[in-house]
Design a protein around this motif. Structure first.
Motif, PDB file in Angstrom:
ATOM      1  N   UNK A   1       0.835  -1.201   0.000  1.00  0.00           N
ATOM      2  CA  UNK A   1       0.000   0.000   0.000  1.00  0.00           C
ATOM      3  C   UNK A   1       0.869   1.249   0.000  1.00  0.00           C
ATOM      4  N   UNK A   2       0.458   2.246  -0.781  1.00  0.00           N
ATOM      5  CA  UNK A   2       1.143   3.536  -0.857  1.00  0.00           C
ATOM      6  C   UNK A   2       0.111   4.645  -0.673  1.00  0.00           C
ATOM      7  N   UNK A   3       0.539   5.735  -0.066  1.00  0.00           N
ATOM      8  CA  UNK A   3      -0.330   6.879   0.180  1.00  0.00           C
ATOM      9  C   UNK A   3      -0.463   7.691  -1.109  1.00  0.00           C
ATOM     10  N   UNK A   4      -1.698   7.869  -1.557  1.00  0.00           N
ATOM     11  CA  UNK A   4      -1.959   8.671  -2.757  1.00  0.00           C
ATOM     12  C   UNK A   4      -2.400  10.087  -2.402  1.00  0.00           C
ATOM     13  N   UNK A   5      -2.911  10.277  -1.188  1.00  0.00           N
ATOM     14  CA  UNK A   5      -3.310  11.608  -0.723  1.00  0.00           C
ATOM     15  C   UNK A   5      -3.286  11.620   0.799  1.00  0.00           C
ATOM     16  N   UNK A   6      -2.861  12.759   1.361  1.00  0.00           N
ATOM     17  CA  UNK A   6      -2.793  12.913   2.816  1.00  0.00           C
ATOM     18  C   UNK A   6      -3.113  14.358   3.166  1.00  0.00           C
ATOM     19  N   UNK A   7      -3.373  14.582   4.434  1.00  0.00           N
ATOM     20  CA  UNK A   7      -3.770  15.927   4.849  1.00  0.00           C
ATOM     21  C   UNK A   7      -5.128  16.272   4.262  1.00  0.00           C
ATOM     22  N   UNK A   8      -6.014  15.286   4.207  1.00  0.00           N
ATOM     23  CA  UNK A   8      -7.308  15.456   3.539  1.00  0.00           C
ATOM     24  C   UNK A   8      -8.406  15.809   4.536  1.00  0.00           C
ATOM     25  N   UNK A   9      -9.214  16.775   4.145  1.00  0.00           N
ATOM     26  CA  UNK A   9     -10.354  17.218   4.951  1.00  0.00           C
ATOM     27  C   UNK A   9     -11.635  17.042   4.148  1.00  0.00           C
ATOM     28  N   UNK A  10     -12.658  16.476   4.770  1.00  0.00           N
ATOM     29  CA  UNK A  10     -13.937  16.355   4.061  1.00  0.00           C
ATOM     30  C   UNK A  10     -14.595  17.722   3.909  1.00  0.00           C
ATOM     31  N   UNK A  11     -15.352  17.870   2.811  1.00  0.00           N
ATOM     32  CA  UNK A  11     -16.120  19.091   2.573  1.00  0.00           C
ATOM     33  C   UNK A  11     -17.531  18.678   2.194  1.00  0.00           C
ATOM     34  N   UNK A  12     -18.536  19.318   2.748  1.00  0.00           N
ATOM     35  CA  UNK A  12     -19.918  18.934   2.427  1.00  0.00           C
ATOM     36  C   UNK A  12     -20.193  19.006   0.921  1.00  0.00           C
ATOM     37  N   UNK A  13     -20.712  17.924   0.384  1.00  0.00           N
ATOM     38  CA  UNK A  13     -21.127  17.847  -1.022  1.00  0.00           C
ATOM     39  C   UNK A  13     -20.017  18.144  -2.017  1.00  0.00           C
ATOM     40  N   UNK A  14     -18.763  17.969  -1.607  1.00  0.00           N
ATOM     41  CA  UNK A  14     -17.623  18.195  -2.489  1.00  0.00           C
ATOM     42  C   UNK A  14     -16.566  17.132  -2.200  1.00  0.00           C
ATOM     43  N   UNK A  15     -15.617  16.975  -3.131  1.00  0.00           N
ATOM     44  CA  UNK A  15     -14.513  16.046  -2.849  1.00  0.00           C
ATOM     45  C   UNK A  15     -13.661  16.565  -1.671  1.00  0.00           C
ATOM     46  N   UNK A  16     -12.890  15.658  -1.097  1.00  0.00           N
ATOM     47  CA  UNK A  16     -11.974  16.034  -0.034  1.00  0.00           C
ATOM     48  C   UNK A  16     -10.982  17.082  -0.548  1.00  0.00           C
TER      49      UNK A  16
END
Length: 144
Positions: free
Chosen positions: A122-137
Motif C-alpha cells: 500500500x502507498x499513500x496517494x493523498x494525505x492531509x485530507x479534509x472532508x467538505x460537504x457535497x464536495x470532494x476532499x
C-alpha cells in the motif's frame, strides 16, 4: 431418479464452492483492510517522528512527483514544508478504514489518508485530507 440425484449433488457442490469462495473473499478484504490500516499507522508515526525519508518512501509515485513539482524541491524538503504549513497534520489514532478493491480510505483523528495497493504494498496517494460537504476532499498532499 438418478438424474435428479446427480443434479441435487451438483447444486450442493456448487453451493459449497461458492460458500468457500465467499469466505476466502472476506478474508482477502479483511487482509487488505488490515494492511491499509497498518500502512496509514506507519505513515502517521513517521510523520510524528519527523522521518521524512520514510514518508517519501510511503508515497505513491505520482503523489511524490506532484509533491516535488509543487514544492519545487526534493521530497524530504517538500514533506518538511508540508508539515510546517500544516498540509500534513498530526494524524492520531485510526477511527475508520474503508477498502474498495485496491483503494482505501483511512480516517484518523486529525487526518484522512487515501491509499492504493501497488505490487510492493500500500502507498499513500493523498494525505492531509479534509472532508467538505457535497464536495470532494481537500488534500494537502495528492497525486496527479
Amino acid at each position: 431418479m438418478n438424474g435428479s440425484r446427480y443434479r441435487h449433488a451438483a447444486v450442493r457442490a456448487a453451493g459449497l464452492a461458492l460458500a468457500i469462495t465467499g469466505i476466502g473473499a472476506c478474508g482477502a478484504v479483511e487482509e487488505r483492510r488490515d494492511a491499509a490500516q497498518a500502512e496509514a499507522t506507519r505513515f502517521a508515526l513517521d510523520r510524528d517522528a519527523g522521518r521524512h525519508a520514510l514518508l517519501c518512501a510511503a508515497l505513491a509515485p505520482g503523489t511524490r512527483d506532484e509533491l516535488e513539482e509543487t514544492a519545487r524541491s526534493g521530497c524530504r524538503d517538500a514533506i518538511r514544508q508540508a508539515i510546517e504549513e500544516d498540509d500534513l497534520p498530526a494524524a492520531g489514532a485510526v477511527r475508520a478504514v474503508d477498502v474498495w478493491g485496491d483503494r482505501a480510505r483511512v480516517v484518523l483523528e486529525g487526518d484522512t489518508l487515501f491509499l492504493s495497493r501497488f505490487p510492493g504494498g500500500w502507498k499513500v496517494t493523498a494525505a492531509g485530507c479534509e472532508p467538505r460537504p457535497d464536495q470532494p476532499y481537500r488534500c494537502g498532499i495528492k497525486g496527479g
